[in-house]
Design a protein around this motif. Structure first.
Motif, PDB file in Angstrom:
ATOM      1  N   ALA A 130       8.390   3.219  16.939  1.00 55.84           N
ATOM      2  CA  ALA A 130       7.400   4.150  16.782  1.00 55.84           C
ATOM      3  C   ALA A 130       7.929   5.301  15.900  1.00 55.84           C
ATOM      4  O   ALA A 130       7.318   5.880  15.152  1.00 55.84           O
ATOM      5  N   ARG A 131       9.329   5.509  16.113  1.00 56.36           N
ATOM      6  CA  ARG A 131       9.965   6.545  15.370  1.00 56.36           C
ATOM      7  C   ARG A 131       9.834   5.881  13.802  1.00 56.36           C
ATOM      8  O   ARG A 131       9.527   6.986  12.860  1.00 56.36           O
ATOM      9  N   HIS A 132       9.861   4.549  13.498  1.00 56.22           N
ATOM     10  CA  HIS A 132      10.042   4.234  12.189  1.00 56.22           C
ATOM     11  C   HIS A 132       8.430   4.557  11.736  1.00 56.22           C
ATOM     12  O   HIS A 132       8.230   5.043  10.317  1.00 56.22           O
ATOM     13  N   GLN A 133       7.360   4.263  12.435  1.00 54.43           N
ATOM     14  CA  GLN A 133       6.184   4.504  11.985  1.00 54.43           C
ATOM     15  C   GLN A 133       5.931   5.779  11.609  1.00 54.43           C
ATOM     16  O   GLN A 133       5.272   6.280  10.640  1.00 54.43           O
ATOM     17  N   ALA A 134       6.378   6.902  12.513  1.00 56.53           N
ATOM     18  CA  ALA A 134       5.996   8.379  12.278  1.00 56.53           C
ATOM     19  C   ALA A 134       6.882   8.780  11.035  1.00 56.53           C
ATOM     20  O   ALA A 134       6.176   9.517  10.195  1.00 56.53           O
ATOM     21  N   GLU A 135       8.143   8.413  10.923  1.00 57.67           N
ATOM     22  CA  GLU A 135       9.016   8.745   9.683  1.00 57.67           C
ATOM     23  C   GLU A 135       8.496   8.124   8.399  1.00 57.67           C
ATOM     24  O   GLU A 135       8.111   9.059   7.366  1.00 57.67           O
ATOM     25  N   LEU A 136       7.570   6.867   8.332  1.00 58.37           N
ATOM     26  CA  LEU A 136       7.157   6.454   7.382  1.00 58.37           C
ATOM     27  C   LEU A 136       5.744   7.046   6.804  1.00 58.37           C
ATOM     28  O   LEU A 136       5.759   7.530   5.738  1.00 58.37           O
ATOM     29  N   ALA A 145      -4.763   7.204   2.555  1.00 56.33           N
ATOM     30  CA  ALA A 145      -5.060   6.883   1.120  1.00 56.33           C
ATOM     31  C   ALA A 145      -3.999   7.235   0.233  1.00 56.33           C
ATOM     32  O   ALA A 145      -3.195   8.270   0.095  1.00 56.33           O
ATOM     33  N   ASP A 146      -3.719   6.384  -0.855  1.00 53.48           N
ATOM     34  CA  ASP A 146      -2.847   6.715  -1.913  1.00 53.48           C
ATOM     35  C   ASP A 146      -3.329   7.789  -3.008  1.00 53.48           C
ATOM     36  O   ASP A 146      -4.380   8.115  -2.621  1.00 53.48           O
ATOM     37  N   PRO A 147      -2.413   8.425  -4.028  1.00 56.16           N
ATOM     38  CA  PRO A 147      -2.778   9.485  -4.720  1.00 56.16           C
ATOM     39  C   PRO A 147      -4.196   9.019  -5.437  1.00 56.16           C
ATOM     40  O   PRO A 147      -4.778   9.991  -6.087  1.00 56.16           O
ATOM     41  N   GLU A 148      -4.503   7.856  -5.641  1.00 53.88           N
ATOM     42  CA  GLU A 148      -5.816   7.357  -6.368  1.00 53.88           C
ATOM     43  C   GLU A 148      -6.837   6.859  -5.393  1.00 53.88           C
ATOM     44  O   GLU A 148      -8.029   6.721  -5.876  1.00 53.88           O
ATOM     45  N   GLY A 149      -6.639   7.260  -4.132  1.00 51.07           N
ATOM     46  CA  GLY A 149      -7.925   7.119  -3.201  1.00 51.07           C
ATOM     47  C   GLY A 149      -7.928   5.623  -2.528  1.00 51.07           C
ATOM     48  O   GLY A 149      -8.768   5.381  -1.724  1.00 51.07           O
ATOM     49  N   ASN A 150      -6.958   4.863  -2.726  1.00 50.70           N
ATOM     50  CA  ASN A 150      -6.982   3.393  -2.014  1.00 50.70           C
ATOM     51  C   ASN A 150      -6.506   3.568  -0.758  1.00 50.70           C
ATOM     52  O   ASN A 150      -5.430   4.087  -0.239  1.00 50.70           O
ATOM     53  N   VAL A 151      -7.206   3.055   0.224  1.00 50.53           N
ATOM     54  CA  VAL A 151      -7.110   3.150   1.390  1.00 50.53           C
ATOM     55  C   VAL A 151      -6.098   2.150   1.987  1.00 50.53           C
ATOM     56  O   VAL A 151      -6.183   0.878   1.601  1.00 50.53           O
ATOM     57  N   PHE A 152      -5.203   2.362   2.715  1.00 47.85           N
ATOM     58  CA  PHE A 152      -4.089   1.295   3.337  1.00 47.85           C
ATOM     59  C   PHE A 152      -3.681   2.058   4.792  1.00 47.85           C
ATOM     60  O   PHE A 152      -4.062   3.180   5.329  1.00 47.85           O
ATOM     61  N   CYS A 153      -3.069   1.125   5.615  1.00 50.14           N
ATOM     62  CA  CYS A 153      -2.650   1.486   7.100  1.00 50.14           C
ATOM     63  C   CYS A 153      -1.396   1.254   7.321  1.00 50.14           C
ATOM     64  O   CYS A 153      -0.743   0.268   6.539  1.00 50.14           O
ATOM     65  N   VAL A 154      -0.695   2.101   8.163  1.00 50.75           N
ATOM     66  CA  VAL A 154       0.630   2.156   8.519  1.00 50.75           C
ATOM     67  C   VAL A 154       0.557   1.601   9.855  1.00 50.75           C
ATOM     68  O   VAL A 154       0.191   2.186  10.876  1.00 50.75           O
ATOM     69  N   ARG A 155       1.128   0.063  10.120  1.00 44.31           N
ATOM     70  CA  ARG A 155       0.791  -0.170  11.456  1.00 44.31           C
ATOM     71  C   ARG A 155       1.725   0.109  12.500  1.00 44.31           C
ATOM     72  O   ARG A 155       2.926   0.577  12.239  1.00 44.31           O
TER      73      ARG A 155
END
Length: 266
Positions: free
Chosen positions: A94-100, A125-135
């Motif tokens: 959980a700490r890694h997720q929050a830090e990332l 979303a990255d700087p050009e708007g591509n959506v991604f997830c941090v699990r």
């Protein structure tokens, strides 16, 4: 982004020579976006030519079978490119997720709402708007590297798992009406996941398609013929005269079959 597939080994699929090796990102500014993803993933960055930035994990070089790569390619109008694929990044606590998440936001990522509701992962979303997830931490993702999964929205996960399992020889780890999960038989690299979308649902913003790289003595033409027999069809995305072959899977997701020894398509 584009997903690249290359050699798989095991389970008696001796005729196959394809493995999932990279994602290819269509970008307005491939250098700036490359810097973001290089820092996000801890990859090193180089360039094979004008308009292309290449990202590699430390300690491997294309096309090392233990590597999973990212290529960013400049296009005139990336807004015109839209696919149904996004990346999920892995965390170990959980700490890694929050830090990332905090570090990604410092690098230029922004929170987005794609209708996810209350979920344990974080959508950015990255700087050009591509959506991604941090699990959130998941036991099965501890050995994937920084990219946990390449996730594809689809109408029928069972059909997609059947096609891609045959296409690249990956093991189907889970399959149901709403979700299917595949991974290399060597248990390396990210998972490939297919998630059912509601009828008529718009895909989240991304710029990914798949490439297949023949290896192990297999020829491009033979692999193209095999994929067509499995249900792939020819596709024209304005590629013109190029050394790779553009196909689409049964749900219309474009991908490329490269020639042996090729790098990623532009």
């Amino acid at each position: 982004m584009w997903l690249v597939v290359a050699r798989w080994e095991g389970l008696g699929w001796g005729a196959m020579a394809l493995r999932l090796v990279q994602v290819n990102v269509k970008a307005r500014d491939e250098v700036a976006l490359g810097r973001f993803w290089a820092q996000a993933l801890g990859y090193r960055m180089s360039s094979e030519g004008p308009g292309v930035s290449n990202l590699e994990p430390e300690g491997v070089s294309w096309p090392d079978p233990d590597g999973f790569y990212v290529d960013l390619v400049r296009v005139a109008d990336p807004e015109a490119v839209r696919y149904r694929v996004h990346l999920d990044l892995a965390t170990v606590s959980a700490r890694h997720q929050a830090e990332l998440v905090a570090r990604l936001r410092e690098l230029g990522a922004t929170p987005v709402d794609v209708g996810q509701g209350e979920v344990p992962w974080v959508v950015l979303a990255d700087p050009e708007g591509n959506v991604f997830c941090v699990r959130e931490p998941r036991e099965g993702c501890r050995d994937t590297g920084p990219i946990a999964a390449v996730v594809v929205g689809c109408a029928d996960p069972r059909v997609m798992a059947g096609f891609w399992g045959e296409a690249v020889g990956w093991v189907v780890r889970e399959v149901g009406d709403d979700r299917a999960v595949l991974r290399s038989g060597r248990d390396v690299g990210p998972f490939l996941e297919f998630v059912r979308q509601a009828p008529g649902a718009e895909p989240v913003w991304s710029r990914i398609h798949v490439d297949l790289l023949p290896e192990g003595g297999q020829e491009q033409a033979a692999e193209v013929a095999r994929l067509r027999a499995l249900g792939a069809r020819s596709a024209d995305v304005g590629q013109g005269e190029v050394p790779w072959v553009v196909l689409a899977d049964p749900e219309g997701n474009e991908f490329c079959v490269l020639g042996r020894g090729s790098s990623a398509p532009l």
